[in-house]
Design a protein around this motif. Structure first.
Motif, PDB file in Angstrom:
ATOM      1  N   SER B  33       1.232  -1.375   6.085  1.00 38.59           N
ATOM      2  CA  SER B  33       2.297  -1.171   7.070  1.00 38.59           C
ATOM      3  C   SER B  33       3.170  -0.006   6.626  1.00 38.59           C
ATOM      4  N   LEU B  90       8.384   4.270   3.773  1.00 44.06           N
ATOM      5  CA  LEU B  90       7.852   3.251   2.880  1.00 44.06           C
ATOM      6  C   LEU B  90       6.540   2.710   3.412  1.00 44.06           C
ATOM      7  N   GLN B 100       4.354  -8.852   1.672  1.00 42.25           N
ATOM      8  CA  GLN B 100       4.108  -7.427   1.581  1.00 42.25           C
ATOM      9  C   GLN B 100       4.655  -6.890   0.257  1.00 42.25           C
ATOM     10  N   TYR B 101       3.918  -5.947  -0.298  1.00 42.02           N
ATOM     11  CA  TYR B 101       4.328  -5.280  -1.539  1.00 42.02           C
ATOM     12  C   TYR B 101       4.520  -3.802  -1.234  1.00 42.02           C
ATOM     13  N   PHE B 102       5.683  -3.295  -1.621  1.00 42.27           N
ATOM     14  CA  PHE B 102       6.078  -1.961  -1.204  1.00 42.27           C
ATOM     15  C   PHE B 102       5.834  -0.902  -2.267  1.00 42.27           C
ATOM     16  N   GLY B 103       5.525   0.300  -1.793  1.00 47.58           N
ATOM     17  CA  GLY B 103       5.461   1.456  -2.653  1.00 47.58           C
ATOM     18  C   GLY B 103       6.832   2.059  -2.850  1.00 47.58           C
ATOM     19  N   PRO B 104       6.919   3.114  -3.667  1.00 51.28           N
ATOM     20  CA  PRO B 104       8.218   3.728  -3.967  1.00 51.28           C
ATOM     21  C   PRO B 104       8.764   4.584  -2.835  1.00 51.28           C
TER      22      PRO B 104
END
Lengths: 112, 111
Positions: B33, B90, B100-104
Motif C-alpha cells: 500500500s 510511505l 501493515q509494516y511501513f518503510g522509511p
C-alpha cells in the motif's frame, strides 16, 4: 466507508503523567483497530492492535480496548516517559484488504 | 528479515516533471500500500496492490498511478508534478493478515 476521528494535539505532559488519546471510529462490521506511532525522524511503527470487540491491545506500557458500544479505541498509558514523545495515529482498514485509514495524528511531548 | 525498503529516500523535482518511487516489501508479503503524508492533510491512502492487482484506491487524481510486479515490488508514479505533491510518500507491506509494516518513506520536494 470506514472513518476515524482522533483527538488532535498537541498534548504536553510531564514525565510520569497519565496519558489518554481519544479515538472513535465508524465502520461496517467489526474491523481490526490499530495504533501506530511515529518517533521524530523515523517511520511509522505498529504500537498495538485489537482484532475483535472487547480485545485489549498492549505494548510498551500502552493499552487500548476495543469498545464496540462506544465505537472507541482510546490509547492510554499510566506513566509517560520523555522517550514516548512522538506522533500517535489511530487507524482501521480502508475497506476490504489491508490498506488503512488514519486519524489526523496526535503529537505528544513529554518533558522531564 | 529485512524491512520494507523505499528508494530513493529524497527527491527534488520541478513542477510539470514526473517521478517514480520504488518500494520493496518484506519477503513473503504480497500486499503493498502507498500513502501520502503532509502536515496539512495527514496520512492519506493512495492505493493498495495485491498479487499485481490494484485492490483499493484512495481519492487521488489520475496523475497518481502505481503498479506491482510479480516479485511483489511496487512502484508509484506521479505525472505533471504540482507544488502540492510535496510530501513524504510511505509504502507499507503485509501478508494475508491486516498488520501493515511501513518503510522509511521517500521525501519528495517539488519546486
Amino acid at each position: 466507508g470506514n472513518s476515524v476521528t482522533q483527538m488532535e494535539g498537541p498534548v504536553t505532559l510531564s514525565e510520569e503523567a497519565f496519558l489518554t488519546i481519544n479515538c472513535t471510529y465508524t465502520a461496517t462490521g467489526y474491523p481490526s483497530l490499530f495504533w501506530y506511532v511515529q518517533y521524530p525522524g523515523e517511520g511509522l511503527q505498529l504500537l498495538l492492535k485489537a482484532t475483535k470487540a472487547d480485545d485489549k491491545g498492549s505494548n510498551k506500557g500502552f493499552e487500548a480496548t476495543y469498545r464496540k458500544e462506544t465505537t472507541s479505541f482510546h490509547l492510554e498509558k499510566g506513566s509517560v516517559q520523555v522517550s514516548d514523545s512522538a506522533v500517535y495515529f489511530c487507524a482501521l482498514p480502508y475497506q476490504a484488504g489491508t490498506a488503512l485509514i488514519f486519524g489526523k495524528g496526535t503529537t505528544l511531548s513529554v518533558s522531564s | 528479515k529485512a524491512g520494507v525498503t523505499q528508494t530513493p529516500r529524497y527527491l527534488i523535482k520541478t513542477r510539470g516533471q514526473q517521478v517514480t518511487l520504488s518500494c520493496s516489501p518484506i519477503s513473503g508479503h504480497r500486499s503493498v500500500s502507498w500513502y501520502q503524508q503532509t502536515p496539512g492533510q495527514g496520512l492519506q491512502f493512495l492505493f493498495e496492490y495485491f498479487s499485481e492487482t490494484q485492490r483499493n484506491k484512495g481519492n487521488f487524481p489520475g496523475r497518481f498511478s502505481g503498479r506491482q510486479f510479480s516479485n511483489s515490488r511496487s512502484e508509484m508514479n506521479v505525472s505533471t508534478l504540482e507544488l502540492g505533491d510535496s510530501a513524504l510518500y510511505l509504502c507499507a507491506s503485509s501478508q494475508e493478515t491486516d498488520t501493515q509494516y511501513f518503510g522509511p518513506g521517500t521525501r519528495l520536494t517539488v519546486l
